[in-house]
Design a protein around this motif. Structure first.
Motif, PDB file in Angstrom:
ATOM      1  N   SER A 299      22.831  41.841  46.024  1.00  0.00           N
ATOM      2  CA  SER A 299      21.604  40.980  46.136  1.00  0.00           C
ATOM      3  C   SER A 299      20.990  40.948  44.531  1.00  0.00           C
ATOM      4  O   SER A 299      20.367  39.766  44.310  1.00  0.00           O
ATOM      5  CB  SER A 299      20.639  41.816  46.795  1.00  0.00           C
ATOM      6  N   ALA A 300      21.078  41.922  43.848  1.00  0.00           N
ATOM      7  CA  ALA A 300      20.699  41.993  42.587  1.00  0.00           C
ATOM      8  C   ALA A 300      21.628  40.910  41.673  1.00  0.00           C
ATOM      9  O   ALA A 300      21.082  40.264  40.953  1.00  0.00           O
ATOM     10  CB  ALA A 300      20.646  43.272  41.722  1.00  0.00           C
ATOM     11  N   CYS A 301      22.989  40.899  42.005  1.00  0.00           N
ATOM     12  CA  CYS A 301      23.838  40.265  41.153  1.00  0.00           C
ATOM     13  C   CYS A 301      23.603  38.786  41.341  1.00  0.00           C
ATOM     14  O   CYS A 301      23.561  37.878  40.449  1.00  0.00           O
ATOM     15  CB  CYS A 301      25.227  40.540  41.208  1.00  0.00           C
ATOM     16  N   ALA A 302      23.292  38.348  42.683  1.00  0.00           N
ATOM     17  CA  ALA A 302      23.013  36.872  43.042  1.00  0.00           C
ATOM     18  C   ALA A 302      21.832  36.417  42.374  1.00  0.00           C
ATOM     19  O   ALA A 302      21.955  34.979  42.372  1.00  0.00           O
ATOM     20  CB  ALA A 302      22.797  37.072  44.699  1.00  0.00           C
ATOM     21  N   GLN A 303      21.058  37.249  42.023  1.00  0.00           N
ATOM     22  CA  GLN A 303      19.763  36.839  41.370  1.00  0.00           C
ATOM     23  C   GLN A 303      19.895  36.637  40.015  1.00  0.00           C
ATOM     24  O   GLN A 303      19.100  35.729  39.331  1.00  0.00           O
ATOM     25  CB  GLN A 303      18.401  37.812  41.677  1.00  0.00           C
ATOM     26  N   GLN A 304      20.958  37.137  39.306  1.00  0.00           N
ATOM     27  CA  GLN A 304      21.241  36.815  37.841  1.00  0.00           C
ATOM     28  C   GLN A 304      21.478  35.298  37.560  1.00  0.00           C
ATOM     29  O   GLN A 304      22.233  34.776  38.410  1.00  0.00           O
ATOM     30  CB  GLN A 304      22.013  37.654  37.357  1.00  0.00           C
ATOM     31  N   THR A 305      21.271  34.910  36.396  1.00  0.00           N
ATOM     32  CA  THR A 305      21.610  33.656  36.128  1.00  0.00           C
ATOM     33  C   THR A 305      23.362  33.995  35.768  1.00  0.00           C
ATOM     34  O   THR A 305      23.856  34.703  35.112  1.00  0.00           O
ATOM     35  CB  THR A 305      21.114  33.315  34.660  1.00  0.00           C
ATOM     36  N   ARG A 306      23.928  32.646  36.488  1.00  0.00           N
ATOM     37  CA  ARG A 306      25.211  32.593  36.440  1.00  0.00           C
ATOM     38  C   ARG A 306      25.806  32.236  35.223  1.00  0.00           C
ATOM     39  O   ARG A 306      27.125  32.693  34.817  1.00  0.00           O
ATOM     40  CB  ARG A 306      25.760  32.122  37.763  1.00  0.00           C
ATOM     41  N   ARG A 307      25.249  31.371  34.345  1.00  0.00           N
ATOM     42  CA  ARG A 307      25.923  30.940  33.272  1.00  0.00           C
ATOM     43  C   ARG A 307      25.934  31.994  32.051  1.00  0.00           C
ATOM     44  O   ARG A 307      25.119  32.840  32.048  1.00  0.00           O
ATOM     45  CB  ARG A 307      25.050  29.607  32.797  1.00  0.00           C
ATOM     46  N   LEU A 308      26.568  31.701  31.345  1.00  0.00           N
ATOM     47  CA  LEU A 308      26.813  32.760  30.073  1.00  0.00           C
ATOM     48  C   LEU A 308      25.797  32.543  29.195  1.00  0.00           C
ATOM     49  O   LEU A 308      25.510  31.291  28.647  1.00  0.00           O
ATOM     50  CB  LEU A 308      28.047  32.498  29.559  1.00  0.00           C
ATOM     51  N   VAL A 309      24.766  33.383  28.883  1.00  0.00           N
ATOM     52  CA  VAL A 309      23.569  33.028  27.951  1.00  0.00           C
ATOM     53  C   VAL A 309      24.035  33.791  26.544  1.00  0.00           C
ATOM     54  O   VAL A 309      24.956  34.742  26.477  1.00  0.00           O
ATOM     55  CB  VAL A 309      22.327  33.741  28.562  1.00  0.00           C
ATOM     56  N   ARG A 310      23.581  33.201  25.599  1.00  0.00           N
ATOM     57  CA  ARG A 310      23.661  33.513  24.292  1.00  0.00           C
ATOM     58  C   ARG A 310      22.170  34.106  23.768  1.00  0.00           C
ATOM     59  O   ARG A 310      21.301  33.143  23.513  1.00  0.00           O
ATOM     60  CB  ARG A 310      24.317  32.189  23.461  1.00  0.00           C
ATOM     61  N   ILE A 311      22.175  35.098  23.143  1.00  0.00           N
ATOM     62  CA  ILE A 311      20.924  35.886  22.628  1.00  0.00           C
ATOM     63  C   ILE A 311      21.418  36.250  21.174  1.00  0.00           C
ATOM     64  O   ILE A 311      22.265  36.967  21.069  1.00  0.00           O
ATOM     65  CB  ILE A 311      20.568  37.000  23.567  1.00  0.00           C
ATOM     66  N   GLY A 312      20.520  35.779  20.343  1.00  0.00           N
ATOM     67  CA  GLY A 312      20.455  36.177  18.971  1.00  0.00           C
ATOM     68  C   GLY A 312      19.668  37.235  18.799  1.00  0.00           C
ATOM     69  O   GLY A 312      18.429  37.404  19.235  1.00  0.00           O
ATOM     70  N   PHE A 313      20.134  38.152  17.466  1.00  0.00           N
ATOM     71  CA  PHE A 313      18.987  39.215  17.120  1.00  0.00           C
ATOM     72  C   PHE A 313      18.899  39.119  15.521  1.00  0.00           C
ATOM     73  O   PHE A 313      20.145  39.466  15.113  1.00  0.00           O
ATOM     74  CB  PHE A 313      19.271  40.562  17.752  1.00  0.00           C
ATOM     75  N   LEU A 314      17.922  38.699  15.179  1.00  0.00           N
ATOM     76  CA  LEU A 314      17.947  38.793  13.720  1.00  0.00           C
ATOM     77  C   LEU A 314      16.900  40.014  13.038  1.00  0.00           C
ATOM     78  O   LEU A 314      15.792  40.148  13.856  1.00  0.00           O
ATOM     79  CB  LEU A 314      17.320  37.457  13.191  1.00  0.00           C
ATOM     80  N   THR A 315      17.439  40.928  12.227  1.00  0.00           N
ATOM     81  CA  THR A 315      16.864  41.795  11.691  1.00  0.00           C
ATOM     82  C   THR A 315      17.043  42.028  10.196  1.00  0.00           C
ATOM     83  O   THR A 315      17.943  41.756   9.484  1.00  0.00           O
ATOM     84  CB  THR A 315      17.157  43.044  12.341  1.00  0.00           C
ATOM     85  N   LEU A 316      15.957  42.649   9.523  1.00  0.00           N
ATOM     86  CA  LEU A 316      16.017  43.160   8.326  1.00  0.00           C
ATOM     87  C   LEU A 316      16.533  44.372   8.140  1.00  0.00           C
ATOM     88  O   LEU A 316      16.920  44.774   6.939  1.00  0.00           O
ATOM     89  CB  LEU A 316      14.599  43.168   7.501  1.00  0.00           C
ATOM     90  N   ALA A 317      16.833  44.971   9.079  1.00  0.00           N
ATOM     91  CA  ALA A 317      17.341  46.352   9.221  1.00  0.00           C
ATOM     92  C   ALA A 317      18.778  46.248   8.548  1.00  0.00           C
ATOM     93  O   ALA A 317      19.552  45.297   8.826  1.00  0.00           O
ATOM     94  CB  ALA A 317      17.173  47.106  10.322  1.00  0.00           C
ATOM     95  N   SER A 318      19.555  47.455   8.460  1.00  0.00           N
ATOM     96  CA  SER A 318      20.912  47.524   8.119  1.00  0.00           C
ATOM     97  C   SER A 318      21.681  48.244   9.221  1.00  0.00           C
ATOM     98  O   SER A 318      22.931  48.378   9.063  1.00  0.00           O
ATOM     99  CB  SER A 318      21.314  48.272   6.542  1.00  0.00           C
ATOM    100  N   GLY A 319      21.104  48.744  10.281  1.00  0.00           N
ATOM    101  CA  GLY A 319      21.722  49.223  11.493  1.00  0.00           C
ATOM    102  C   GLY A 319      20.912  49.458  12.477  1.00  0.00           C
ATOM    103  O   GLY A 319      19.659  48.847  12.555  1.00  0.00           O
ATOM    104  N   PRO A 320      21.167  49.667  13.733  1.00  0.00           N
ATOM    105  CA  PRO A 320      20.474  49.823  14.908  1.00  0.00           C
ATOM    106  C   PRO A 320      19.269  50.989  14.746  1.00  0.00           C
ATOM    107  O   PRO A 320      19.193  51.832  14.274  1.00  0.00           O
ATOM    108  CB  PRO A 320      21.407  50.384  15.950  1.00  0.00           C
ATOM    109  N   THR A 321      18.265  50.141  15.298  1.00  0.00           N
ATOM    110  CA  THR A 321      16.887  50.678  15.229  1.00  0.00           C
ATOM    111  C   THR A 321      16.541  51.186  16.569  1.00  0.00           C
ATOM    112  O   THR A 321      17.033  50.742  17.851  1.00  0.00           O
ATOM    113  CB  THR A 321      15.828  49.889  14.821  1.00  0.00           C
ATOM    114  N   PRO A 322      15.508  52.016  16.918  1.00  0.00           N
ATOM    115  CA  PRO A 322      14.928  52.312  18.280  1.00  0.00           C
ATOM    116  C   PRO A 322      14.668  51.072  19.255  1.00  0.00           C
ATOM    117  O   PRO A 322      15.074  51.224  20.495  1.00  0.00           O
ATOM    118  CB  PRO A 322      14.044  53.346  18.107  1.00  0.00           C
ATOM    119  N   SER A 323      13.999  50.296  18.461  1.00  0.00           N
ATOM    120  CA  SER A 323      13.656  48.911  19.470  1.00  0.00           C
ATOM    121  C   SER A 323      14.782  48.065  19.731  1.00  0.00           C
ATOM    122  O   SER A 323      14.797  47.492  20.915  1.00  0.00           O
ATOM    123  CB  SER A 323      12.879  47.980  18.592  1.00  0.00           C
TER     124      SER A 323
END
Length: 324
Positions: free
Chosen positions: A20-44
């Motif tokens: 039921s949860a899967c059926a509610q998800q957007t079926r198309r492939l979504v593209r999300i960008g993440f731009l950061t000033l950091a040099s590696g993974p942060t907690p956020s």
């Protein structure tokens, strides 16, 4: 966690969801960008990744997540923002004021989601928290009583507190707001401030200036570029015999005395909700910005012992994390 491991973790994550949860998800492939000033993974960023997984967005199935890292170099942000926009991402997320400004200089239509930005109104990222307007919304770390709380915590471990150094990053957009708020609180508490605006490569020089002024304690601003120097700052504070307080528990884990601030992992996790709403048709301009509701107090008793300061039992009892 190294950058490659972080990306691999996301790519290799397996999440089982009810039909039921899967059926509610957007079926198309979504593209999300993440731009950061950091040099590696942060907690956020880690929280953001976790939040997307909780909402059913799985790399390789219905999600392409594209990171661009500026490695502390503001001059790279415009080119990296342009790269993401040319890849036709559906949404761009960011934990950095400078990165969001770089995106907006190039494009005012692609939705932008803040994962943990300090002063979005003061830096004109949004018109207001209730009605952000434009193409930017998300989660802010802004809270009006943080300066009061941090100075109060320092006073609990340094009862005769009268002079506090404040280490902030020069040319970082939220710095002015942080200075003004801290000055306003310090004046009412009869505390003199020594403001030290510096750049990451000049941190050691800033500590030399502190030693000459002989403050009783230190407040450290959190920024994406300062975060790469967390261990160095904690060590320098200890070498200078300065009880210090930071915004993130990562500082305490690196050897600093105290940290108090919003739960940055939770902020990133909540930001994923905004991305989900936007992908399902919501307009960023109409989604109110959320302020933090969960705060974290972390203490390092090993550091306290080395500095010769006593953490009151009542304060210790309220800590969310204690390093013995």
């Amino acid at each position: 966690m190294r950058r490659r491991e972080f990306i691999t973790l996301l790519g290799g994550a397996t999440v089982t969801w009810p039909r039921s949860a899967c059926a509610q998800q957007t079926r198309r492939l979504v593209r999300i960008g993440f731009l950061t000033l950091a040099s590696g993974p942060t907690p956020s960023m880690k929280g953001f990744q976790h939040g997307l997984q909780q909402l059913g967005y799985v790399e390789g199935q219905n999600l392409v997540l594209i990171y661009r890292w500026a490695d502390g170099r503001r001059d790279r942000l415009a080119d990296l923002a342009s790269e993401l926009l040319q890849l036709n991402v559906d949404v761009i997320a960011s934990n950095t004021t400078e990165a969001i400004l770089a995106i907006r200089d190039l494009n005012n239509t692609t939705p932008i989601v803040m994962t943990s930005v300090s002063d979005p109104i003061g830096n004109k990222l949004v018109a207001s928290f209730a009605r952000p307007g434009g193409n930017t919304t998300g989660v802010t770390l802004f809270s009006t009583d943080l300066a009061t709380k941090r100075l109060g915590l320092l006073k609990e471990v340094v009862p005769n507190l009268s002079r506090v150094a404040v280490l902030v990053e020069r040319d970082h957009p939220p710095t002015d707001t942080m200075i003004k708020e801290t000055q306003a609180v310090a004046g009412g508490m009869q505390i003199e401030l020594q403001i030290l605006e510096t750049r990451p490569e000049q941190i050691r020089d800033a500590f030399k200036s502190m030693e000459r002024a002989r403050p009783d304690a230190l407040i450290v601003q959190q920024t994406a570029t300062f975060n790469a120097y967390t261990k160095e700052i904690a060590d320098l504070a200890l070498d200078s015999r300065l009880p210090s307080i930071h915004e993130s528990r990562e500082y305490v884990r690196a050897g600093g005395l105290m940290a108090y601030g919003p739960d940055i992992f939770a902020s990133g996790q909540r930001a994923a909700y905004y991305v989900d709403r936007i992908l399902k048709g919501a307009n960023a301009a109409d989604l109110p910005v959320e302020q933090p509701t969960k705060f974290v107090l972390a203490l390092n008793l090993k550091c306290a012992k080395t500095l010769g300061v006593t953490v009151p039992p009542a304060l210790l009892a309220t800590a969310d994390e204690v390093i013995e």
